[in-house]
Write a protein that holds these residues in place. Sequence first.
Motif, mmCIF file in Angstrom:
data_model
loop_
_atom_site.group_PDB
_atom_site.id
_atom_site.type_symbol
_atom_site.label_atom_id
_atom_site.label_comp_id
_atom_site.label_asym_id
_atom_site.label_seq_id
_atom_site.Cartn_x
_atom_site.Cartn_y
_atom_site.Cartn_z
ATOM 1 N N THR A 124 5.751 -1.929 -15.451
ATOM 2 C CA THR A 124 6.214 -2.940 -14.496
ATOM 3 C C THR A 124 6.001 -2.480 -13.062
ATOM 4 O OG1 THR A 124 7.880 -3.683 -16.069
ATOM 5 C CG2 THR A 124 8.199 -4.310 -13.780
ATOM 6 N N LEU A 125 6.333 -1.217 -12.767
ATOM 7 C CA LEU A 125 6.152 -0.699 -11.405
ATOM 8 C C LEU A 125 4.684 -0.702 -10.999
ATOM 9 C CD1 LEU A 125 8.648 2.287 -11.388
ATOM 10 C CD2 LEU A 125 8.811 0.201 -10.042
ATOM 11 N N LEU A 126 3.806 -0.333 -11.918
ATOM 12 C CA LEU A 126 2.380 -0.308 -11.588
ATOM 13 C C LEU A 126 1.820 -1.712 -11.418
ATOM 14 C CD1 LEU A 126 1.229 2.564 -13.956
ATOM 15 C CD2 LEU A 126 1.470 2.644 -11.471
ATOM 16 N N ASP A 127 2.448 -2.704 -12.044
ATOM 17 C CA ASP A 127 1.977 -4.080 -11.947
ATOM 18 C C ASP A 127 2.524 -4.797 -10.715
ATOM 19 O OD1 ASP A 127 0.595 -6.379 -13.055
ATOM 20 O OD2 ASP A 127 2.605 -7.190 -13.410
ATOM 21 N N MET A 128 3.571 -4.268 -10.095
ATOM 22 C CA MET A 128 4.199 -4.940 -8.954
ATOM 23 C C MET A 128 3.315 -4.859 -7.709
ATOM 24 S SD MET A 128 8.109 -3.645 -9.510
ATOM 25 C CE MET A 128 8.856 -4.547 -8.172
ATOM 26 N N SER A 129 3.421 -5.879 -6.882
ATOM 27 C CA SER A 129 2.657 -5.892 -5.631
ATOM 28 C C SER A 129 3.334 -5.004 -4.595
ATOM 29 C CB SER A 129 2.541 -7.324 -5.103
ATOM 30 O OG SER A 129 3.810 -7.770 -4.665
ATOM 31 N N ASP A 130 2.619 -4.707 -3.520
ATOM 32 C CA ASP A 130 3.178 -3.884 -2.452
ATOM 33 C C ASP A 130 4.377 -4.567 -1.794
ATOM 34 O OD1 ASP A 130 1.379 -1.859 -2.856
ATOM 35 O OD2 ASP A 130 -0.017 -2.550 -1.303
ATOM 36 N N LEU A 131 4.342 -5.886 -1.694
ATOM 37 C CA LEU A 131 5.471 -6.608 -1.097
ATOM 38 C C LEU A 131 6.727 -6.475 -1.954
ATOM 39 C CD1 LEU A 131 3.629 -9.841 0.075
ATOM 40 C CD2 LEU A 131 4.406 -7.924 1.470
ATOM 41 N N LEU B 121 20.224 1.703 -3.215
ATOM 42 C CA LEU B 121 20.386 2.420 -4.475
ATOM 43 C C LEU B 121 21.006 1.563 -5.573
ATOM 44 C CD1 LEU B 121 19.995 5.174 -5.791
ATOM 45 C CD2 LEU B 121 22.275 5.772 -5.035
ATOM 46 N N SER B 122 22.000 0.764 -5.256
ATOM 47 C CA SER B 122 22.644 -0.045 -6.297
ATOM 48 C C SER B 122 21.696 -1.103 -6.850
ATOM 49 C CB SER B 122 23.912 -0.694 -5.761
ATOM 50 O OG SER B 122 23.602 -1.601 -4.730
ATOM 51 N N ALA B 123 20.882 -1.715 -5.997
ATOM 52 C CA ALA B 123 19.920 -2.710 -6.471
ATOM 53 C C ALA B 123 18.851 -2.052 -7.340
ATOM 54 C CB ALA B 123 19.281 -3.430 -5.295
ATOM 55 N N ILE B 124 18.418 -0.861 -6.973
ATOM 56 C CA ILE B 124 17.414 -0.167 -7.783
ATOM 57 C C ILE B 124 18.019 0.235 -9.125
ATOM 58 C CG2 ILE B 124 16.035 1.940 -7.936
ATOM 59 C CD1 ILE B 124 15.436 1.613 -4.990
ATOM 60 N N ARG B 125 19.266 0.664 -9.130
ATOM 61 C CA ARG B 125 19.932 1.009 -10.389
ATOM 62 C C ARG B 125 20.014 -0.216 -11.300
ATOM 63 N NH1 ARG B 125 22.343 5.370 -11.497
ATOM 64 N NH2 ARG B 125 22.684 5.966 -9.350
ATOM 65 N N LYS B 126 20.365 -1.373 -10.723
ATOM 66 C CA LYS B 126 20.408 -2.606 -11.518
ATOM 67 C C LYS B 126 19.018 -2.992 -12.005
ATOM 68 C CE LYS B 126 24.475 -4.455 -9.205
ATOM 69 N NZ LYS B 126 24.969 -5.474 -8.272
ATOM 70 N N GLY C 31 12.350 -11.930 -4.070
ATOM 71 C CA GLY C 31 10.927 -11.632 -4.157
ATOM 72 C C GLY C 31 10.579 -10.539 -5.147
ATOM 73 N N VAL C 32 11.562 -10.004 -5.859
ATOM 74 C CA VAL C 32 11.305 -8.948 -6.838
ATOM 75 C C VAL C 32 11.707 -9.467 -8.210
ATOM 76 C CG1 VAL C 32 11.857 -6.599 -7.552
ATOM 77 C CG2 VAL C 32 11.712 -7.149 -5.139
ATOM 78 N N ARG C 33 10.792 -9.369 -9.149
ATOM 79 C CA ARG C 33 11.078 -9.836 -10.502
ATOM 80 C C ARG C 33 12.146 -8.965 -11.154
ATOM 81 N NH1 ARG C 33 5.305 -8.061 -12.840
ATOM 82 N NH2 ARG C 33 4.831 -7.999 -10.664
ATOM 83 N N ARG D 9 -0.591 -16.532 -7.451
ATOM 84 C CA ARG D 9 0.140 -15.607 -6.582
ATOM 85 C C ARG D 9 1.626 -15.608 -6.908
ATOM 86 N NH1 ARG D 9 -3.025 -17.165 -1.125
ATOM 87 N NH2 ARG D 9 -4.901 -15.943 -1.534
ATOM 88 N N ALA D 10 2.167 -16.783 -7.204
ATOM 89 C CA ALA D 10 3.587 -16.868 -7.561
ATOM 90 C C ALA D 10 3.857 -16.149 -8.876
ATOM 91 C CB ALA D 10 4.015 -18.324 -7.651
ATOM 92 N N ASP D 11 2.956 -16.289 -9.847
ATOM 93 C CA ASP D 11 3.119 -15.589 -11.128
ATOM 94 C C ASP D 11 3.029 -14.082 -10.941
ATOM 95 O OD1 ASP D 11 3.500 -17.885 -12.545
ATOM 96 O OD2 ASP D 11 1.432 -18.034 -13.260
ATOM 97 N N LYS D 12 2.200 -13.641 -10.028
ATOM 98 C CA LYS D 12 2.019 -12.208 -9.811
ATOM 99 C C LYS D 12 3.221 -11.589 -9.103
ATOM 100 C CE LYS D 12 -1.165 -8.806 -8.018
ATOM 101 N NZ LYS D 12 -2.381 -8.554 -7.295
ATOM 102 N N THR D 13 3.857 -12.323 -8.186
ATOM 103 C CA THR D 13 4.941 -11.729 -7.405
ATOM 104 C C THR D 13 6.294 -11.791 -8.076
ATOM 105 O OG1 THR D 13 5.287 -13.791 -6.214
ATOM 106 C CG2 THR D 13 3.832 -12.156 -5.197
ATOM 107 N N GLY D 14 6.504 -12.660 -9.036
ATOM 108 C CA GLY D 14 7.812 -12.657 -9.683
ATOM 109 C C GLY D 14 8.099 -13.884 -10.494
ATOM 110 N N ASN D 15 9.063 -13.761 -11.383
ATOM 111 C CA ASN D 15 9.407 -14.859 -12.281
ATOM 112 C C ASN D 15 10.132 -15.993 -11.563
ATOM 113 O OD1 ASN D 15 8.318 -13.475 -14.389
ATOM 114 N ND2 ASN D 15 10.260 -12.560 -15.026
#
Length: 172
Positions: free
Chosen positions: A93-100, A110-115, A126-128, A160-166
């Motif tokens: 998933t991380l390798l598939d994510m865009s730079d944005l 940190l809490s959002a990354i943990r979730k 903007g993050v799936r 582009r919408a499919d690539k950036t997130g659900n």
Amino acid sequence: MLGAVHWTEQLIRWPFSVIFGNGGGRAMPNPEFKPDVSGTQLRDEFEEARARHAAVHTLDRDGVDTVLSYTRATPAARATFDLGPVKEDLRTTLLDMSDLELDALGRAGLSAIRKFVEGRDHGVFGVRTFVPGEPVKVAVLEPPKPMTVQEQMFWRVKSRADKTGNQFKMPG
């Protein structure tokens, strides 16, 4: 008159000099203290304690620190980043994510990354949402050939919408 002022001053100081000492021969001597640790040894011991304390916070059991470091790295540094500590589906998933997406997740905290790592709703726009065990969808790279200009424009927006997130999915 000067003698009376001096005598009064001595009378006022006398109880304090008995208790605390006046530095003369009658007062109790100050205790001697000779430290058995030098300043450099004390500094080294302090630095070791600081390193031990910092190491407690970098325990990376579930890969949160790795994901945090990866999202905050520059795009050039991400190409050589070691994602070994994270699970394989999270790594994909991380390798598939865009730079944005990676930049938004890195700024989230940190809490959002943990979730995000746990697969829960993290609330970062903007993050799936990463779902453990679910295969990652890959966007179609080539549009079908017989399209009108409007269909091509719609296809570009949708891809582009499919690539950036659900959350940007369009019905259709």
